[in-house]
Design a protein around this motif. Structure first.
Motif, PDB file in Angstrom:
ATOM      1  N   ASP A  37       0.862  -1.188   0.000  1.00  6.45           N
ATOM      2  CA  ASP A  37       0.000   0.000   0.000  1.00  6.45           C
ATOM      3  C   ASP A  37       0.894   1.232   0.000  1.00  6.45           C
ATOM      4  OD1 ASP A  37      -1.737   2.104   0.441  1.00  6.45           O
ATOM      5  OD2 ASP A  37      -2.450   1.376   2.389  1.00  6.45           O
ATOM      6  N   ASN A  42      -0.379   6.023   3.824  1.00  3.33           N
ATOM      7  CA  ASN A  42       0.444   4.934   4.349  1.00  3.33           C
ATOM      8  C   ASN A  42       1.931   5.277   4.255  1.00  3.33           C
ATOM      9  OD1 ASN A  42       0.423   2.301   5.590  1.00  3.33           O
ATOM     10  ND2 ASN A  42       1.298   1.523   3.685  1.00  3.33           N
ATOM     11  N   ASN A  45       2.760   7.546   7.009  1.00  3.98           N
ATOM     12  CA  ASN A  45       2.808   6.828   8.279  1.00  3.98           C
ATOM     13  C   ASN A  45       4.161   6.152   8.468  1.00  3.98           C
ATOM     14  OD1 ASN A  45       1.637   5.690  10.724  1.00  3.98           O
ATOM     15  ND2 ASN A  45       1.644   3.750   9.599  1.00  3.98           N
ATOM     16  N   TYR A  46       4.650   5.497   7.428  1.00  7.46           N
ATOM     17  CA  TYR A  46       5.954   4.834   7.536  1.00  7.46           C
ATOM     18  C   TYR A  46       7.082   5.837   7.699  1.00  7.46           C
ATOM     19  CZ  TYR A  46       4.515   0.028   7.002  1.00  7.46           C
ATOM     20  OH  TYR A  46       3.981  -1.212   7.232  1.00  7.46           O
TER      21      TYR A  46
END
Length: 149
Positions: A37, A42, A45-46
């Motif tokens: 994803d 996402n 977020n990482y």
């Protein structure tokens, strides 16, 4: 890809989990988590949870900077005054051509844009001349890691 694998192997050996978020194929790389994803949310977020980011002067680099995360930027195709400097360690090699982004008009429709060496064995030499040792030396110096390669 050879240099990337050396960087990955070193970081994994130091206990890091290496996460690949590029849109380019990385089938030949081992010991990485490839994000399936790669949505903007996402990816953010990482990056938010990473200790540092390694990459080119690109959209992901700018996103990392905007999120105030530490990064190691392989940026030989730009001059130092082109990007931000806060939380950023530039990795450069001025023994080869460099700074083309500042010298030539960019052709956004040409993904192989390399104004000085296009179509030769030296195409993209500005980035290819950044060795794994150069990247790891910068990381080692900032994180007091033992360079084992």
């Amino acid at each position: 890809w050879y240099y990337w694998q050396e960087v990955i192997d070193f970081l994994v050996g130091e206990g890091y989990q290496v996460i690949e978020i590029s849109n380019e194929e990385t089938n030949d790389l081992n010991n990485i988590l490839v994000l399936e994803d790669k949505s903007f949310e996402n990816t953010m977020n990482y990056i938010h949870h990473c200790e540092f980011f390694i990459g080119l002067s690109s959209g992901l680099g700018w996103l990392t900077w905007a999120m105030q995360k530490k990064q190691f930027m392989i940026a030989n195709f730009t001059n130092p005054d082109h990007e931000y400097s806060k939380n950023t360690t530039r990795i450069i090699n001025h023994d080869v051509c460099h700074g083309c982004w500042s010298k030539f008009p960019f052709n956004a429709g040409d993904w192989n844009w390399c104004p000085e060496n296009k179509g030769t064995q030296n195409q993209f030499i500005c980035s290819k001349a950044i060795s794994s040792e150069m990247v790891l030396e910068k990381i080692k110096n900032q994180y007091q890691l033992k360079l084992k390669i």
